[in-house]
Design an enzyme around this catalytic site. Structure first.
Site, short mmCIF file in Angstrom:
data_model
loop_
_atom_site.label_atom_id
_atom_site.label_comp_id
_atom_site.label_asym_id
_atom_site.label_seq_id
_atom_site.Cartn_x
_atom_site.Cartn_y
_atom_site.Cartn_z
CB SER A 78 -0.91 0.03 1.22
OG SER A 78 -2.18 -0.42 0.86
CE LYS A 81 -4.24 1.45 -1.29
NZ LYS A 81 -3.80 0.10 -0.96
CE1 TYR A 202 -4.14 -0.48 -5.18
CE2 TYR A 202 -4.57 -2.81 -5.49
CZ TYR A 202 -4.43 -1.73 -4.66
OH TYR A 202 -4.56 -1.89 -3.30
CE1 TYR A 254 -3.39 -0.44 4.91
CE2 TYR A 254 -2.01 -1.19 6.70
CZ TYR A 254 -2.27 -1.09 5.35
OH TYR A 254 -1.40 -1.63 4.46
CB VAL A 272 -0.41 -5.94 3.98
CG1 VAL A 272 -1.64 -5.27 4.53
CG2 VAL A 272 -0.50 -6.09 2.47
#
Ligand code: GLU
Length: 319
Positions: A78, A81, A202, A254, A272
């Site tokens: 992540s 991102k 992605y 998160y 993660v």
């Protein structure tokens, strides 16, 4: 919840004291890692060694303090991102980017579909899967993976970043929840690109191989408002970087972002795969790697290390 450490005063700018603090953080992290476990919903990630931990703490001169497994490559997950958002802002601008994705935290899990279906047509923010997939859909119209990889290498000041083929295959095979998200976005008429192309971009970006040093470089780039600390080259407008830091602070960890904001107070993003990047504005870039995750999906060791460092060196941005 962690509480303030009581310690005798010391010189927080003394390199030896800083080294001592980072060393303590490393020891704390090794201990904390015993309480977590690595992600297994992407089968390839379950192969990680939960006992591993590495921390790289870099200052604006590029000087580093490192402990543990700082060269070990792992998938960025992540944290990509942040790179995708940076690229979207750079190449499409603020107005276009935030016409298609919001800026609000959700308080939900990173891969939740709940609010996307019931509360809002646009994804809440670019740090959750729905928002990042939306950002990837915009990027998929203007660049291919190799171009975005080139940007990632520059943004992270690491020319050795490559695709982890095994993680990429594992993600593509098991990413049904992300498929659900991309088609939900399409059904609402808000997705900006082709669903397959979007997801492929992605997944590939989540599967970039980085190490703790790469993440500290990325933290430095953000801490230095988008300017390479070594070459002086401006990669990103400082206004865009301010936006990125704000979203990292409010949404980067998160559904633990609020607690982390209070206890650590450093704009950060986790993945993660076990990585955390932290950017202390104008001062430090911090990268940690520890695949043992807590219940919220954040690296248990990384949280322990960043908490210790933030408290001892007084790095909360509101200090
Ligand atoms: N590739 C992962 C997913 O989409 C990223 C999750 C994460 O690191 O938060 O599920």
């Amino acid at each position: 919840m962690y509480f303030t450490y009581e310690r005798p005063e010391f010189d927080r700018n003394d390199p030896l004291e800083i080294r001592r603090v980072v060393g303590e953080a490393y020891a704390n992290a090794l201990e904390a890692a015993k309480g977590g476990r690595c992600a297994d919903y992407i089968p390839e990630l379950a192969k990680a060694d939960e006992g591993e931990f590495g921390i790289c703490f870099a200052d604006m001169n590029g000087e580093r303090i490192e402990f543990g497994d700082v060269e070990k490559r792992f998938s960025i997950q992540s944290i990509s991102k942040v790179i995708n958002l940076a690229a979207c802002l750079k190449f499409l601008g603020f107005r276009e980017t935030f016409s298609h994705v919001g800026t609000e935290p959700t308080g939900d899990a990173f891969n939740s579909i709940l609010k996307l279906d019931t509360v809002s047509d646009l994804p809440f923010n670019p740090m959750i899967n729905a928002g990042a997939i939306q950002v990837a859909s915009m990027l998929s119209n203007i660049m291919d993976f190799d171009e975005l990889l080139g940007f990632a290498r520059e943004f992270c000041m690491d020319g050795d970043i490559v695709l982890n083929e095994k993680v990429y295959a594992s993600e593509s095979e098991t990413g049904d929840r992300n498929r659900a998200i991309v088609y939900l976005l399409k059904s609402k008429g808000v997705l900006q690109g082709d669903p397959d192309k979007t997801l492929d971009l992605y997944f590939r970006m989540c599967s970039l191989n980085v190490n703790a040093r790469t993440l500290s470089n990325m933290g430095l780039m953000i801490a230095n408002n988008g300017q390479n600390v070594k070459t002086g080259k401006h990669l990103l407008h400082p206004g865009y970087v301010r936006t990125i830091k704000s979203l990292m602070f409010t949404c980067g960890m998160y559904d633990e972002s609020g607690e982390y904001g209070v206890t650590v107070g450093i704009p950060s993003k986790s993945g993660v795969g076990g990585g955390i990047v932290g950017a202390v504005p104008g001062r430090y870039g911090i990268g940690t790697y520890g695949p043992s995750l807590n219940k919220k999906g954040n690296s248990a060791g990384g949280i322990a290390a960043l908490t210790h460092i933030s408290h001892l060196l007084k790095l909360n941005v509101f200090e």
